[in-house]
Design a protein around this motif. Structure first.
Motif, PDB file in Angstrom:
ATOM      1  N   GLU A 262       0.823  -1.210   0.000  1.00  0.00           N
ATOM      2  CA  GLU A 262       0.000   0.000   0.000  1.00  0.00           C
ATOM      3  C   GLU A 262       0.854   1.256   0.000  1.00  0.00           C
ATOM      4  O   GLU A 262       0.485   2.271  -0.610  1.00  0.00           O
ATOM      5  CB  GLU A 262      -0.949  -0.011   1.202  1.00  0.00           C
ATOM      6  N   THR A 263       1.994   1.241   0.707  1.00  0.00           N
ATOM      7  CA  THR A 263       2.890   2.397   0.779  1.00  0.00           C
ATOM      8  C   THR A 263       4.329   1.895   0.716  1.00  0.00           C
ATOM      9  O   THR A 263       4.578   0.688   0.594  1.00  0.00           O
ATOM     10  CB  THR A 263       2.694   3.189   2.086  1.00  0.00           C
ATOM     11  N   PHE A 264       5.259   2.821   0.826  1.00  0.00           N
ATOM     12  CA  PHE A 264       6.674   2.461   0.881  1.00  0.00           C
ATOM     13  C   PHE A 264       7.261   2.959   2.197  1.00  0.00           C
ATOM     14  O   PHE A 264       8.331   3.565   2.236  1.00  0.00           O
ATOM     15  CB  PHE A 264       7.422   3.048  -0.312  1.00  0.00           C
ATOM     16  N   LYS A 265       6.551   2.701   3.268  1.00  0.00           N
ATOM     17  CA  LYS A 265       6.958   3.174   4.596  1.00  0.00           C
ATOM     18  C   LYS A 265       7.156   1.993   5.536  1.00  0.00           C
ATOM     19  O   LYS A 265       6.802   0.859   5.221  1.00  0.00           O
ATOM     20  CB  LYS A 265       5.917   4.136   5.150  1.00  0.00           C
ATOM     21  N   GLY A 266       7.700   2.299   6.734  1.00  0.00           N
ATOM     22  CA  GLY A 266       7.891   1.264   7.747  1.00  0.00           C
ATOM     23  C   GLY A 266       8.887   0.208   7.296  1.00  0.00           C
ATOM     24  O   GLY A 266       9.997   0.535   6.848  1.00  0.00           O
ATOM     25  N   ASP A 267       8.482  -1.060   7.379  1.00  0.00           N
ATOM     26  CA  ASP A 267       9.373  -2.150   6.977  1.00  0.00           C
ATOM     27  C   ASP A 267       9.214  -2.531   5.515  1.00  0.00           C
ATOM     28  O   ASP A 267       9.831  -3.483   5.043  1.00  0.00           O
ATOM     29  CB  ASP A 267       9.140  -3.382   7.864  1.00  0.00           C
TER      30      ASP A 267
ATOM     31  N   ILE B  11       3.544  -0.691  -5.787  1.00  0.00           N
ATOM     32  CA  ILE B  11       3.497   0.165  -4.606  1.00  0.00           C
ATOM     33  C   ILE B  11       2.319   1.121  -4.804  1.00  0.00           C
ATOM     34  O   ILE B  11       2.330   1.956  -5.723  1.00  0.00           O
ATOM     35  CB  ILE B  11       4.797   0.963  -4.416  1.00  0.00           C
ATOM     36  N   GLY B  12       1.308   0.966  -3.943  1.00  0.00           N
ATOM     37  CA  GLY B  12       0.106   1.772  -4.083  1.00  0.00           C
ATOM     38  C   GLY B  12      -1.121   0.932  -4.315  1.00  0.00           C
ATOM     39  O   GLY B  12      -2.131   1.420  -4.841  1.00  0.00           O
ATOM     40  N   ALA B  13      -1.053  -0.360  -3.909  1.00  0.00           N
ATOM     41  CA  ALA B  13      -2.195  -1.266  -4.052  1.00  0.00           C
ATOM     42  C   ALA B  13      -2.261  -2.163  -2.827  1.00  0.00           C
ATOM     43  O   ALA B  13      -1.226  -2.568  -2.287  1.00  0.00           O
ATOM     44  CB  ALA B  13      -2.069  -2.105  -5.317  1.00  0.00           C
TER      45      ALA B  13
ATOM     46  N   ASN C 144      -4.298   4.749  -3.314  1.00  0.00           N
ATOM     47  CA  ASN C 144      -4.207   6.193  -3.546  1.00  0.00           C
ATOM     48  C   ASN C 144      -2.960   6.811  -2.911  1.00  0.00           C
ATOM     49  O   ASN C 144      -3.002   7.900  -2.340  1.00  0.00           O
ATOM     50  CB  ASN C 144      -5.466   6.898  -3.037  1.00  0.00           C
ATOM     51  N   VAL C 145      -1.832   6.087  -3.011  1.00  0.00           N
ATOM     52  CA  VAL C 145      -0.575   6.628  -2.529  1.00  0.00           C
ATOM     53  C   VAL C 145      -0.115   7.733  -3.486  1.00  0.00           C
ATOM     54  O   VAL C 145      -0.432   7.714  -4.682  1.00  0.00           O
ATOM     55  CB  VAL C 145       0.490   5.513  -2.437  1.00  0.00           C
TER      56      VAL C 145
END
Length: 402
Positions: A25-30, A57-59, A67-68
């Motif tokens: 969903e995002t490119f954050k955290g781990d 990235i974004g699904a 909606n990233v």
């Protein structure tokens, strides 16, 4: 590398059971770490699809857009997965922004590697259905076997006149392996000495123990017995012309590690510091050349030179007013005489030697050596780095401070 159509991407995005797709969903955290594991797994292509794997990235897990915000910084961060040196050998991938299901999604397309097994932080990741997993000993053997039938770069060619006895087992087991693989992988049972050599592309396979070019250069006892031009010729010339008197010369031989350590010592010995006690209240120590620039250019020469069909060494000629470093072999692949040295333009004639240099710690990330040399030369007050390229060689010229 063929660009996947929107329809092909949508099919992968919607197939939640596919072993060729992963969604975040995002490119954050781990996620950056898991994304690199996914790239490694796609590159290994254990199922043998011979088709690209795709990281979205974004699904979400169901394939619906999250909606990233797909910014340039996000795309640059994704592209960095290729060159930050954590995935070895270097993967072949593209990064782009696509509009799928009416929303922006970052798409990372990863091609199967010609040189499996591919590792991320010393671990071999594979796909088992829709999930990632670490390869066991049998799966690692399968990846080694796949490599035999590929069109391989020269640095992984076998050297028929060499035998496994020409490799230094102590260097491989005590220096190379602990840096190439994570400790838990090394402690796992079931991998013979030959299998470990094959996993590092030091030999052809566990059954065919013929050393490769990379293997001899990395852990060979006397690599120059088989690869005659794989050495560095150093000359310190007392003057500005090649015909002037030579005050120091040496042919630096051995494996890559030994050669680089010895040439660094040689360069340090001649790069004498000067102490300035006049221009300011506190003394300043100055060097004719920044050591980091010399290191980066030498590393680049060893990495990017051609080892095929030549007996020419790398030549380091230190004149009174400049240093010339001549590397056999002209620009390669995507790199041309016109774009040589430009940021972001890289290609690798010797991707497995790149793996060795990263494993031994000489390279931290790829594609930044020339930029580092230019920056440190400017900071030291030297003129800009110069390059002369031809089909047969790349010559780097570092000029002293006027």
């Amino acid at each position: 590398m063929q660009r996947l159509t929107d329809q092909e991407l949508l099919e992968l995005l919607n197939d939640t059971e596919s072993d060729r797709a992963e969604r975040k969903e995002t490119f954050k955290g781990d996620v950056p770490k898991k994304a690199r594991q996914a790239v490694c797994a796609f590159a290994n292509d254990l199922p043998g699809h011979n088709k690209a794997g795709v990281l979205f990235i974004g699904a979400n897990d169901k394939g619906e857009p999250s909606n990233v915000d797909v910014t340039d910084n996000l795309l640059l961060s994704l592209a960095d997965m290729k060159t930050d040196g954590n995935i070895l050998p270097l993967p072949v991938l593209t990064v782009e922004k696509r509009i799928l299901k009416g929303a922006p999604i970052a798409v990372v397309t990863v091609m199967p590697s010609d040189m499996p097994p591919v590792k991320f932080e010393g671990r071999i990741w594979i796909r088992t259905g829709p999930r990632r997993a670490l390869a066991n000993a049998q799966e690692e053997r399968i990846l080694n076997e796949k490599r035999r039938y590929k069109n391989l770069p020269f640095d992984i060619y076998p050297v028929p006149s060499a035998t496994v006895g020409d490799l230094a087992r102590s260097i491989f087991e005590n220096e190379y392996l602990p840096q190439a693989f994570a400790q838990d992988v090394l402690e796992a049972n079931g991998r013979s000495y030959e299998e470990r050599l094959a996993s590092c592309r030091i030999i052809v396979s566990p059954e065919d123990t013929t050393p490769t070019v990379t293997g001899l250069l990395a852990v060979g006892k006397q690599p120059q017995d088989f690869i005659q031009g794989a050495y560095i010729q150093f000359l310190r010339i007392d003057g500005n012309e090649l015909a002037d008197s030579v005050i120091d010369e040496e042919e630096i031989r051995g494996g890559i590690v030994e050669m680089l350590r010895r040439i660094e010592e040689k360069l340090k010995a001649h790069n004498r510091n000067a102490v300035d006690i006049v221009s300011s209240a506190t003394h300043k120590i100055e060097s004719p050349y920044p050591q980091a620039a010399l290191q980066q250019i030498i590393y680049n020469a060893v990495l990017h030179r051609t080892y095929e069909s030549t007996n020419a060494p790398i030549r380091v000629y230190w004149f009174n007013d400049r240093i010339e470093i001549n590397s056999p072999g002209g620009p390669y692949g995507n790199v041309t005489s016109e774009n040589f040295g430009k940021p972001g333009v890289t290609d690798y004639r010797n991707p497995n030697i790149a793996d060795v240099l990263k494993t031994f710690g000489f390279i931290q990330a790829f594609g930044r050596g020339i930029a580092t040399a230019r920056k440190t030369m400017e900071a030291n007050g030297n003129p800009p780095v110069e390059f002369e390229t031809s089909q047969s060689a790349v010559v780097c010229i570092l000029r002293g401070k006027s």
